[in-house]
Design an enzyme around this catalytic site. Structure first.
Site, mmCIF file in Angstrom:
data_model
loop_
_atom_site.group_PDB
_atom_site.id
_atom_site.type_symbol
_atom_site.label_atom_id
_atom_site.label_comp_id
_atom_site.label_asym_id
_atom_site.label_seq_id
_atom_site.Cartn_x
_atom_site.Cartn_y
_atom_site.Cartn_z
ATOM 1 N N GLU A 143 -9.152 4.321 -2.262
ATOM 2 C CA GLU A 143 -7.906 4.066 -2.981
ATOM 3 C C GLU A 143 -8.162 3.435 -4.343
ATOM 4 O O GLU A 143 -9.219 2.852 -4.609
ATOM 5 C CB GLU A 143 -6.996 3.128 -2.173
ATOM 6 C CG GLU A 143 -6.651 3.625 -0.789
ATOM 7 C CD GLU A 143 -5.509 2.844 -0.166
ATOM 8 O OE1 GLU A 143 -4.658 2.314 -0.933
ATOM 9 O OE2 GLU A 143 -5.455 2.763 1.069
ATOM 10 N N GLN B 253 -3.906 2.284 15.306
ATOM 11 C CA GLN B 253 -2.805 2.777 14.478
ATOM 12 C C GLN B 253 -1.961 3.809 15.213
ATOM 13 O O GLN B 253 -0.729 3.778 15.168
ATOM 14 C CB GLN B 253 -3.371 3.378 13.192
ATOM 15 C CG GLN B 253 -2.324 3.863 12.206
ATOM 16 C CD GLN B 253 -2.954 4.413 10.930
ATOM 17 O OE1 GLN B 253 -4.168 4.444 10.786
ATOM 18 N NE2 GLN B 253 -2.127 4.848 10.016
ATOM 19 N N ARG C 225 -8.034 3.657 13.559
ATOM 20 C CA ARG C 225 -7.153 4.802 13.812
ATOM 21 C C ARG C 225 -6.610 4.842 15.232
ATOM 22 O O ARG C 225 -5.482 5.312 15.449
ATOM 23 C CB ARG C 225 -7.898 6.100 13.499
ATOM 24 C CG ARG C 225 -8.380 6.234 12.062
ATOM 25 C CD ARG C 225 -7.262 6.137 11.057
ATOM 26 N NE ARG C 225 -7.742 6.420 9.698
ATOM 27 C CZ ARG C 225 -7.017 6.314 8.604
ATOM 28 N NH1 ARG C 225 -5.762 5.904 8.688
ATOM 29 N NH2 ARG C 225 -7.533 6.582 7.411
ATOM 30 N N THR D 233 -8.937 -5.694 3.891
ATOM 31 C CA THR D 233 -8.861 -4.753 2.773
ATOM 32 C C THR D 233 -9.852 -5.245 1.735
ATOM 33 O O THR D 233 -9.818 -6.417 1.346
ATOM 34 C CB THR D 233 -7.444 -4.715 2.172
ATOM 35 O OG1 THR D 233 -6.514 -4.291 3.169
ATOM 36 C CG2 THR D 233 -7.382 -3.765 0.987
ATOM 37 N N GLU E 169 -9.771 12.547 7.972
ATOM 38 C CA GLU E 169 -9.673 13.899 7.416
ATOM 39 C C GLU E 169 -11.005 14.642 7.490
ATOM 40 O O GLU E 169 -11.058 15.804 7.892
ATOM 41 C CB GLU E 169 -9.252 13.836 5.953
ATOM 42 C CG GLU E 169 -7.950 13.136 5.675
ATOM 43 C CD GLU E 169 -7.840 12.808 4.197
ATOM 44 O OE1 GLU E 169 -7.523 13.722 3.418
ATOM 45 O OE2 GLU E 169 -8.108 11.651 3.825
ATOM 46 N N ASP F 24 0.843 -1.196 0.000
ATOM 47 C CA ASP F 24 0.000 0.000 0.000
ATOM 48 C C ASP F 24 0.876 1.243 0.000
ATOM 49 O O ASP F 24 1.695 1.432 0.902
ATOM 50 C CB ASP F 24 -0.915 0.003 1.226
ATOM 51 C CG ASP F 24 -2.083 0.956 1.073
ATOM 52 O OD1 ASP F 24 -2.511 1.186 -0.070
ATOM 53 O OD2 ASP F 24 -2.577 1.461 2.092
ATOM 54 N N HIS G 169 -4.143 13.899 1.024
ATOM 55 C CA HIS G 169 -4.373 13.071 2.212
ATOM 56 C C HIS G 169 -3.161 13.136 3.138
ATOM 57 O O HIS G 169 -3.308 13.333 4.352
ATOM 58 C CB HIS G 169 -4.638 11.623 1.797
ATOM 59 C CG HIS G 169 -4.691 10.663 2.948
ATOM 60 N ND1 HIS G 169 -5.749 10.595 3.810
ATOM 61 C CD2 HIS G 169 -3.793 9.720 3.369
ATOM 62 C CE1 HIS G 169 -5.525 9.654 4.723
ATOM 63 N NE2 HIS G 169 -4.345 9.108 4.466
ATOM 64 N N GLU H 153 -10.595 3.968 3.644
ATOM 65 C CA GLU H 153 -9.656 4.725 2.821
ATOM 66 C C GLU H 153 -10.007 4.522 1.350
ATOM 67 O O GLU H 153 -10.108 3.389 0.878
ATOM 68 C CB GLU H 153 -8.206 4.290 3.094
ATOM 69 C CG GLU H 153 -7.736 4.696 4.487
ATOM 70 C CD GLU H 153 -6.261 4.479 4.709
ATOM 71 O OE1 GLU H 153 -5.683 5.193 5.548
ATOM 72 O OE2 GLU H 153 -5.673 3.589 4.059
#
Length: 463
Positions: A224, A263, A260, A280, A397, A151, A158, A222
């Site tokens: 992507e 993380q 998060r 994922t 965000e 990744d 971002h 996320e």
């Protein structure tokens, strides 16, 4: 049977040089009625995937409108010529690794043949039973066996916006504009669209408290772009930037779910671990580079003062047409929204124009130390956000780290995801003079965390 006729479309030399050919003709129509004007899968797209028809084993197929063209049945019917039959056999397999390994030339030849077979000039094929399956009646799976997953972090907005949350005075670290940053993820937990996602347990550390082990309270998505690797390279054999695009077999949507709070506690000094390796989600179809040829653009110029890429990452052709213009959208539904019959709520609309590095630069850097890639490896772009508030590709965000809740049409609020929330990613490539194409859905609903050994309660509805 007679060789299917290929429609003729006049092309200028400039268009032909970009890889645009008769398969992109916007006037091309299919005998599959639902394909004509289809939002995602018109005849100009023809993405590859693996599906399981009712009461039959899995096999490879091609999305065309609301249907799937069965490559096993097409091979049995003798619809391919000498040049493409062996390629079609690989693409008909229940895993597409061998097809991806064949590379760009055979893939382009098969695309041209499929375009001819599915065009309205060959409408007599519509009378043959077994060639088509209603997509709604089939189970879609992962297109290939994914050996490795990497990744990246190429969405500069971002990176800057997340950096501001933790380093207001220095949001981008010094290496960002020199190095395509990435981490190696977990291939075993990549799942296909529609697979429920369990809320993960993990360690986190609330401010001024001791660490705790509990389900994440700050679950995020996320937005992507996924990149499928085709022909690989040998150990110790770097792929030059001038050859990197030939190793890219296609694209999909990718949601790298992120816890998060876990993380924030675990990522120093080695980066993400349990906060990201639990799931994922990717969309089911491989959209080929050939289908996306009309939507290639010059890589956006770097702002004044930014360093030029180092020579091993710079190629004039890649800068001329290595960028892409694909709209990326993320939407949310809650349990209450679905009960009330409300449509999904748009959380953000971004674009691959916001990628600081090209996909070819990602491949070149990944292999620059001699790392070998293999057919079926998957790369993620990293979260692709835009600069505006309505272009954010993650809740981290969009809610300013949880400080500014998102208000939904039901009156509900979200800072991070609750059990029962479903995230839906969509993509659309649009350009005047060409048929627009899409990627299909990438969706996943959050389900409650499991009962853990040593815990005598079930964790539910984490807020």
């Amino acid at each position: 049977m007679p060789k299917p006729q290929i429609p003729i479309w006049g092309l200028s030399g400039e268009l032909a040089m970009t890889g645009i050919d008769h398969t992109h003709n916007p006037e091309l129509r299919s005998w599959v009625a639902s394909a004509n004007g289809h939002a995602d899968f018109p005849i100009q797209n023809l993405p590859f995937g693996v599906f399981t028809p009712p009461n039959e084993p899995p096999r490879g197929g091609v999305a065309i409108g609301d249907e799937i063209f069965d490559l096993v049945q097409a091979v049995r019917a003798g619809l391919f010529d000498e040049e493409t039959e062996a390629v079609a056999v690989c693409a008909a397999a229940p895993s597409l690794n061998a097809f991806l390994q064949l590379g760009a030339g055979p893939r382009r030849a098969l695309r041209a043949r499929l375009s001819a077979l599915l065009s309205e000039e060959n409408a007599t094929l519509g009378g043959r039973s077994g060639l088509l399956h209603r997509a709604a009646d089939c189970v879609l799976g992962l297109p290939a066996q994914i050996g490795d997953y990497t990744d990246f972090y190429v969405g500069i907005h971002h990176a800057r916006q997340v950096g501001k949350l933790f380093r207001p005075d220095n949001p981008l670290l010094p290496n960002y504009k020199y190095v395509p940053i990435a981490y190696h993820g977990r291939a075993s937990s990549i799942v296909s669209s529609g697979t429920p996602v369990r809320r993960p347990f993990g360690q986190s550390k609330p401010a001024d408290k001791e660490p705790k082990f509990a389900p994440t309270a700050r679950l995020d998505y996320e937005l992507e772009l996924g990149v499928w690797i085709g022909t690989g390279n040998g150990p110790g054999d770097p792929i030059g930037i001038d050859r990197a695009s030939e190793h890219i077999a296609g694209f999909c949507l990718l949601n790298d779910w992120s816890a998060r709070d876990i993380q924030a506690w675990e990522y120093q000094p080695l980066g993400p671990f349990l906060a990201k390796n639990f799931a994922t989600t990717i969309s089911n179809w491989i959209v080929t580079p050939e289908a996306l040829a009309p939507f290639r653009i010059p890589q956006p110029e770097r702002p004044a003062g930014d360093p030029a890429p180092l020579p091993y990452l710079f190629n004039a052709e890649d800068q001329r047409c290595g960028g892409m213009a694909i709209e990326l959208e993320v939407l949310l539904t809650t349990t209450k929204m679905r009960e009330d019959g409300l449509p999904p709520h748009k959380l953000g609309l971004s674009n691959t124009r916001n990628m600081y590095w090209t996909v070819a630069q990602m491949v070149a850097h990944h292999t620059s130390n001699g790392c070998n890639l293999r057919a079926g490896d998957l790369m993620g772009s990293g979260t692709i956000s835009g600069p505006a508030n309505d272009q954010r590709g993650s809740l981290l965000e969009a809610t300013e780290g949880g400080r500014d809740p998102i208000r939904l049409p039901t009156g509900e609020e979200r800072t991070f995801l609750l059990d029962g929330d479903e995230i839906l990613l969509r993509a659309r490539a649009v350009k005047s003079g060409f048929a627009s194409i899409g990627f299909g859905e990438c969706r996943g609903v959050i389900v409650d965390a499991p009962t853990m050994p040593g815990n005598d309660v079930q964790w539910r509805n984490v807020r």
